[in-house]
Write a protein that holds these residues in place. Structure first.
Motif, PDB file in Angstrom:
ATOM      1  N   ASP A 427      31.874 -11.031 -46.901  1.00  0.00           N
ATOM      2  CA  ASP A 427      32.708 -10.199 -46.031  1.00  0.00           C
ATOM      3  C   ASP A 427      32.527 -10.567 -44.561  1.00  0.00           C
ATOM      4  O   ASP A 427      33.492 -10.594 -43.780  1.00  0.00           O
ATOM      5  CB  ASP A 427      32.438  -8.710 -46.267  1.00  0.00           C
ATOM      6  CG  ASP A 427      30.964  -8.346 -46.196  1.00  0.00           C
ATOM      7  OD1 ASP A 427      30.109  -9.196 -46.535  1.00  0.00           O
ATOM      8  OD2 ASP A 427      30.653  -7.201 -45.812  1.00  0.00           O
ATOM      9  N   GLY A 428      31.282 -10.882 -44.182  1.00  0.00           N
ATOM     10  CA  GLY A 428      31.053 -11.306 -42.804  1.00  0.00           C
ATOM     11  C   GLY A 428      31.788 -12.607 -42.520  1.00  0.00           C
ATOM     12  O   GLY A 428      32.470 -12.748 -41.499  1.00  0.00           O
ATOM     13  N   GLY A 452      33.323 -11.293 -51.420  1.00  0.00           N
ATOM     14  CA  GLY A 452      32.212 -10.521 -51.961  1.00  0.00           C
ATOM     15  C   GLY A 452      31.787  -9.550 -50.866  1.00  0.00           C
ATOM     16  O   GLY A 452      31.085  -9.926 -49.924  1.00  0.00           O
ATOM     17  N   ASP A 454      29.760  -6.762 -49.479  1.00  0.00           N
ATOM     18  CA  ASP A 454      28.557  -5.919 -49.592  1.00  0.00           C
ATOM     19  C   ASP A 454      28.296  -5.170 -48.286  1.00  0.00           C
ATOM     20  O   ASP A 454      27.210  -4.617 -48.078  1.00  0.00           O
ATOM     21  CB  ASP A 454      27.335  -6.752 -49.992  1.00  0.00           C
ATOM     22  CG  ASP A 454      27.091  -7.915 -49.043  1.00  0.00           C
ATOM     23  OD1 ASP A 454      27.764  -7.997 -47.991  1.00  0.00           O
ATOM     24  OD2 ASP A 454      26.218  -8.756 -49.347  1.00  0.00           O
ATOM     25  N   ARG A 456      27.655  -6.082 -45.371  1.00  0.00           N
ATOM     26  CA  ARG A 456      26.580  -6.549 -44.476  1.00  0.00           C
ATOM     27  C   ARG A 456      26.518  -8.081 -44.408  1.00  0.00           C
ATOM     28  O   ARG A 456      27.075  -8.767 -45.258  1.00  0.00           O
ATOM     29  CB  ARG A 456      25.227  -6.008 -44.918  1.00  0.00           C
ATOM     30  CG  ARG A 456      24.741  -6.452 -46.266  1.00  0.00           C
ATOM     31  CD  ARG A 456      23.262  -6.120 -46.443  1.00  0.00           C
ATOM     32  NE  ARG A 456      23.040  -4.783 -46.881  1.00  0.00           N
ATOM     33  CZ  ARG A 456      22.491  -4.461 -48.070  1.00  0.00           C
ATOM     34  NH1 ARG A 456      22.137  -5.403 -48.922  1.00  0.00           N
ATOM     35  NH2 ARG A 456      22.309  -3.212 -48.402  1.00  0.00           N
ATOM     36  N   TRP A 457      25.803  -8.544 -43.411  1.00  0.00           N
ATOM     37  CA  TRP A 457      25.435  -9.960 -43.319  1.00  0.00           C
ATOM     38  C   TRP A 457      24.180 -10.090 -44.185  1.00  0.00           C
ATOM     39  O   TRP A 457      23.052 -10.087 -43.671  1.00  0.00           O
ATOM     40  CB  TRP A 457      25.124 -10.357 -41.891  1.00  0.00           C
ATOM     41  CG  TRP A 457      26.190 -10.111 -40.858  1.00  0.00           C
ATOM     42  CD1 TRP A 457      26.272  -9.053 -40.013  1.00  0.00           C
ATOM     43  CD2 TRP A 457      27.286 -10.970 -40.529  1.00  0.00           C
ATOM     44  NE1 TRP A 457      27.366  -9.191 -39.182  1.00  0.00           N
ATOM     45  CE2 TRP A 457      28.005 -10.358 -39.475  1.00  0.00           C
ATOM     46  CE3 TRP A 457      27.740 -12.197 -41.009  1.00  0.00           C
ATOM     47  CZ2 TRP A 457      29.141 -10.931 -38.906  1.00  0.00           C
ATOM     48  CZ3 TRP A 457      28.873 -12.764 -40.446  1.00  0.00           C
ATOM     49  CH2 TRP A 457      29.555 -12.130 -39.408  1.00  0.00           C
ATOM     50  N   ASN A 458      24.390 -10.200 -45.469  1.00  0.00           N
ATOM     51  CA  ASN A 458      23.266 -10.023 -46.383  1.00  0.00           C
ATOM     52  C   ASN A 458      22.234 -11.138 -46.284  1.00  0.00           C
ATOM     53  O   ASN A 458      21.035 -10.893 -46.437  1.00  0.00           O
ATOM     54  CB  ASN A 458      23.792  -9.901 -47.822  1.00  0.00           C
ATOM     55  CG  ASN A 458      22.715  -9.419 -48.772  1.00  0.00           C
ATOM     56  OD1 ASN A 458      21.824  -8.671 -48.366  1.00  0.00           O
ATOM     57  ND2 ASN A 458      22.780  -9.853 -50.014  1.00  0.00           N
TER      58      ASN A 458
HETATM   59 MG   LIG Z   1      28.192  -9.687 -46.816  1.00  0.00          MG
END
Ligand SMILES: [Mg+2]
Ligand SMILES: Cc1ncc(C[n+]2csc(CCOP(=O)(O)OP(=O)(O)O)c2C)c(N)n1
Length: 537
Positions: A427-428, A452, A454, A456-458
């Motif tokens: 997403d980021g 994908g 989530d 966040r910047w996972n």
């Molecule tokens: Mg993400």
């Protein structure tokens, strides 16, 4: 149209003479003369919403065709916007030519509009970078740039084109020269014998490639060498090196190698510098590289074309009884073997959705001919590890830069109009070039972006947890935004998927829509798997 021949006509003439039919571009004052000169010359301009996107497209084009992808941008800020994408092309060894408009030579040093030392700005991320100095020689500049980009180790080349040279009248005799295709340099017979002797003496040799050597005809040459000798061949193309999730259970086996044959692969961080502690102290290294400056001390260094040397070695090895097939089989079976617990992830019905469940849904389309472009963070890593695909496939590569997937997917669709193209990205990462969905619509190049999400910047979030502790995470939160509405707002197709069972129908609808589409999948933000020794970064 004016009948006057200008420097811009020489630029276009040289591109056309070299077989370039496609430019990836964003307009600006200093390059309008080039735009005008393309009319009637069979040279199309695909114009983007950001200069980096134009270079990502040229990069994808270079990787898919092994002929230079050409990006054309304007001076100063336009040129600077292009730079980060050039780094991706450099690290993926993709033939790219960046042409940037430039302040007029007559005003240099006097504070001209958008004046800067553009060649110096691009130099660290290019094989060569210069400013054109003479209108009459612009055709030569272009031909040289194209030759350089595809020769030796392919990569990006930059030429700055001052506006006054582009607009200057040129004489009838000034034109393009034919491209020079230097024959690739072969290894000496003695070097081939030395390499074969080392291969014969080894018990667990591994052939490592990457970049250009992992694509097209070069890749085929290496595969033939692998077949003859039995030695396993692994492309090392991940910014995570041995922690590339695609290596699966082959990653831990790498440390057992007693001979590394680096075919065009630099002994850099991707292969943990090909030295202890990643490899044993007695592990020998053969390095074949077109560039003498890239050679490091090892058992044997050969300055030659690595694909040609792979051919030479394969031919010389025939009938020599090199029998590394059992070891090769062990490594390649491990490469194709995923951890047992992945089966549960692929079938999981949980919400938020397991990234491997998304991989499973994508696999069906890849098996039917879709081309996969994967980018960005933990989700990108899950997809790269969880989807098996034959080339062409495009990953963000050892540069480790995120954001290029959508423009790369668009260029892929342009090159392969009959194949579905799916860009899988976090997403980021989606935020970097989401607006290129508009470009996809304008040029009728439908691509499907599978996000994908989530929130966040996972990748950075996971690093913070590991390095600083779960209570010290900072600056990585995003929102579970309705990114699919960006696609619909721009005239494309949007799907939001919260339940695993809805994935397949949503993907089918997106692909069938014939429009640029976003499938926004709410996923669980899991860390991507690692199998090798502890990651170094
Ligand atoms: Mg993400
Ligand atoms: C151009 C660029 N900027 C920043 C980074 C650092 N970085 C690597 S992965 C990542 C997070 C990506 O987030 P997202 O796309 O949402 O994927 P996720 O990790 O959440 O699955 C960041 C910020 C990078 N690699 N490249």
């Amino acid at each position: 149209m004016s009948a006057t021949r200008t420097g811009a006509h020489l630029v276009v003439g040289a591109l056309a003479a070299a077989g370039v039919r496609q430019l990836f571009s964003l307009s600006g004052n200093q390059i309008l003369s080039v735009y005008d000169a393309t009319l009637g010359r069979g040279l199309s301009i695909l114009h983007t919403r950001h200069e980096a996107a134009a270079v990502h497209m040229a990069d994808a084009w270079g990787r898919l065709t092994e002929e230079p992808g050409v990006a054309l941008v304007t001076a100063g800020p336009g040129h600077c916007n292009a730079i980060s994408a050039l780094y991706g092309a450099l690290m993926s060894e993709s033939p790219v030519v960046l042409l940037s408009g430039h302040a007029p030579t007559a005003q240099l040093g006097r504070g001209a509009f958008q004046e800067m030392d553009q060649a110096a700005v691009a130099a660290p991320v290019c094989k060569a970078s210069w400013m054109a100095k003479d209108a009459a020689r612009l055709g030569e500049d272009i031909a040289t740039a194209l030759d350089l980009a595809r020769s030796g180790r392919p990569g990006p080349v930059h030429v700055s084109l001052p506006g006054d040279l582009l607009e200057a009248k040129v004489a009838a005799g000034d034109g393009a020269r034919a491209p020079r295709r230097e024959p690739p340099v072969a290894a000496a017979a003695a070097e081939v014998e030395q390499a074969l002797a080392l291969l014969a003496a080894a018990r667990r040799p591994v052939i490592l490639t990457g970049g250009a050597m992992a694509r097209g005809a070069r890749r085929d040459a290496v595969a033939r060498l692998g077949e003859v000798t039995g030695a396993p061949v692994l492309p090392m193309e991940s910014p995570r090196g041995f922690n590339d999730p695609w290596l699966h259970l082959a990653a831990p086996l790498l440390a057992q190698a007693d001979l590394l044959l680096l075919l065009g692969k630099k002994p850099d961080f991707v292969v943990r510098f090909a030295q202890p502690p990643a490899f044993g102290a007695d592990c020998r290294v053969i390095q074949v590289d077109p560039d003498a400056a890239a050679l490091r001390a090892g058992a044997l260094g050969i300055v030659a074309d690595p694909a040609l040397v792979a051919d030479q070695l394969a031919r010389a090895a025939r009938g020599r009884g090199l029998r590394h097939h059992a070891w090769g089989e062990e490594v390649m079976v491990a490469r194709a073997t995923v951890p047992a617990e992945w089966a549960a992830g692929r079938r999981s019905t949980r919400s938020p959705i397991h990234p491997l469940r998304v991989a499973d849904a994508l696999q069906r389309h890849v098996d039917r001919g879709a081309i996969l472009v994967a980018d960005g963070g933990e989700f990108g890593q899950w997809i790269q590890g969880g989807v098996e695909s034959e080339p062409p496939r495009l990953f963000n590569g050892p540069a480790g830069g995120i954001g290029g997937a959508i423009p790369m997917a668009i260029a892929t669709r342009l090159r392969h109009p009959d194949r579905p193209v799916i860009a899988a990205l976090g997403d980021g990462t989606f935020g970097f070039h989401a607006f290129e969905l508009d470009t996809a619509l304008r040029y009728r190049l439908p691509v499907v972006a599978v996000i994908g999400n989530d929130a966040r910047w996972n990748a950075e979030h996971q690093l913070q947890i590991r390095l600083y502790g779960a209570d010290r995470t900072v600056g990585c939160e995003l929102l579970p935004s309705r990114y699919e509405q960006i696609a619909t707002a721009l005239g494309g197709h949007g799907e939001r998927v919260e339940r695993a069972g809805d994935l397949e129908p949503a993907l089918d609808r997106a692909l069938a829509s014939g429009l640029p589409a976003v499938v926004n999948v709410l996923i669980e933000g899991l860390p991507a798997p690692t199998y090798g020794p502890a990651p170094s970064h």
